[in-house]
Scaffold this motif. Structure first.
Motif, PDB file in Angstrom:
ATOM      1  N   GLN A   2       0.824  -1.203   0.000  1.00  0.00           N
ATOM      2  CA  GLN A   2       0.000   0.000   0.000  1.00  0.00           C
ATOM      3  C   GLN A   2       0.866   1.264   0.000  1.00  0.00           C
ATOM      4  N   GLU A   3       1.882   1.233   0.919  1.00  0.00           N
ATOM      5  CA  GLU A   3       2.757   2.426   0.984  1.00  0.00           C
ATOM      6  C   GLU A   3       3.475   2.626  -0.341  1.00  0.00           C
ATOM      7  N   THR A   6       1.140   4.312  -2.734  1.00  0.00           N
ATOM      8  CA  THR A   6       0.910   5.714  -2.374  1.00  0.00           C
ATOM      9  C   THR A   6       2.141   6.559  -2.714  1.00  0.00           C
ATOM     10  N   GLU A  53      -6.304  -9.328   1.240  1.00  0.00           N
ATOM     11  CA  GLU A  53      -5.542  -8.161   0.783  1.00  0.00           C
ATOM     12  C   GLU A  53      -5.794  -7.842  -0.700  1.00  0.00           C
ATOM     13  N   ILE A  56      -8.363  -5.143  -1.832  1.00  0.00           N
ATOM     14  CA  ILE A  56      -7.986  -3.814  -1.311  1.00  0.00           C
ATOM     15  C   ILE A  56      -6.878  -3.219  -2.156  1.00  0.00           C
ATOM     16  N   ILE A  57      -5.843  -4.021  -2.361  1.00  0.00           N
ATOM     17  CA  ILE A  57      -4.707  -3.530  -3.164  1.00  0.00           C
ATOM     18  C   ILE A  57      -5.142  -3.269  -4.602  1.00  0.00           C
ATOM     19  N   LEU A  60      -6.993  -0.072  -4.751  1.00  0.00           N
ATOM     20  CA  LEU A  60      -6.065   1.050  -4.558  1.00  0.00           C
ATOM     21  C   LEU A  60      -5.252   1.307  -5.826  1.00  0.00           C
TER      22      LEU A  60
END
Ligand code: PHE
Length: 344
Positions: A2-3, A6, A53, A56-57, A60
């Protein structure tokens, strides 16, 4: 992961913000969103993720991709707008500068003079006729009472197309052509403007090509005084009411009697000056009563009908009216000359 996404997003958005050209935008697009770009790579690695996961990923990653894409589109639009704005500023027009006037054409003085002559004769009940510029020997000479080998032919040598066809030397052949059309029945009342050609040397008053207006009036009881009245009316309307005319005996094979017509000099009012060679008169045209033989050859009964004819040189009339000292001015196409007649 996730990081990582981002961070990629921020990095791409920052770069997009700094982009200076469409090429920069394109490069960022390829670098971040292309098939070999980091986001595609992240998505490719999703197989290793747990079932929780993964969505979600995935969501994103899509979001990041959309955000970068939108940012790039937006930036691209801004760059285009800036480019247009800059161009408009550079191309700014000074509306206070005076414009360049478009050159406006004008009627040629000879055309204007012919129109004026036509209008005067239309007012006297004449109509406008025409005839060919390449003429037969018959109409140009024979029907005008100039048989082959007649010495008066020498005055009008011409350009021959064949033995029997020539560039007409006068508009008089249209007299015969017009009378033939009327088949022996008057009244015939026409003026005929047109080009004529002669094997003349060109000088200030002669040209191998010039224009004439022929006039013809055939009816019962047409008299010489009618000729004089019509030409006097014409001269006054064309040159001015203060002018008068006089007739002098002359010779033309197709008229009998024949006259040379003079108009009183406009410079000295008839007193005598350099222009009229001290005579007070200026020769302007030839005329006469139509020869009975010419009437008969064109189908009119000379016992019943009579007529008058005249022929005037258009250039000569124009030169006298507008004080032009060289006939060649009409053909030289010099705008400094032509523009002086803009309002005539
Ligand atoms: N055709 C003559 C010429 O060209 C002029 C003219 C016409 C004379 C009609 C008399 C009658 O000189």
């Amino acid at each position: 992961m996730q990081e990582q996404l981002t961070a990629l997003k921020h990095e791409a958005l920052d770069k997009a913000e700094e982009a200076k050209s469409e090429q920069d935008i394109q490069a960022i697009r390829v670098a971040y969103l292309g098939k070999k770009g980091p986001i595609t790579e992240v998505l490719r690695g999703m197989g290793k993720l747990s079932a929780e996961e993964r969505p979600i990923i995935g969501a994103l990653a899509n979001e990041v991709r959309d955000e970068i894409k939108n940012k790039l589109d937006e930036k691209s639009k801004k760059l285009q707008e800036a480019a247009i704005k800059q161009q408009l500023e550079q191309e700014s027009i000074d509306v206070t500068l005076p414009g360049r006037p478009a050159l406006q054409g004008a009627i040629h003085p000879l055309t204007a003079v012919i129109t004026e002559i036509e209008e005067i004769f239309l007012g006297l009940g004449f109509s406008i006729g025409e005839g060919p510029e390449i003429e037969t020997d018959y109409y140009n000479f024979e029907a005008m009472n100039l048989p082959k080998d007649h010495p008066a032919r020498d005055m009008q040598d011409s350009f021959y197309v064949t033995e029997d066809l020539l560039l007409r030397t006068q508009t008089s052949p249209v007299q015969a052509r017009t009378m033939e059309k009327f088949a022996g029945k008057g009244p015939v009342k026409v003026v005929v403007p047109g080009k004529v050609f002669r094997r003349d040397d060109d000088d200030a008053t002669h040209s191998h090509q010039f224009m004439q207006v022929e006039g013809l009036y055939v009816d019962k009881k047409v008299r010489m005084s009618d000729l004089k009245g019509v030409l006097e009316t014409f001269a006054k309307q064309f040159f001015g009411q203060d002018r008068s005319i006089r007739l002098r005996p002359s010779f033309f094979p197709f008229t009998e009697p024949s006259v040379e017509v003079d108009v009183s000099c406009g410079i000295c009012s008839g007193k005598g000056c350099r222009v009229c060679k001290q005579s007070g008169w200026i020769e302007v045209l030839g005329a006469g009563m139509v020869h009975p033989r010419v009437l008969e050859m064109s189908g009119f009964d000379a016992n019943e009908y009579s007529g008058f004819a005249f022929g005037m040189g258009v250039e000569r009339l124009a030169m006298l009216k507008y004080d032009i000292d060289d006939i060649r001015q009409f053909y030289a196409n010099d705008l400094r000359f032509l523009m002086q007649f803009k309002d005539v």
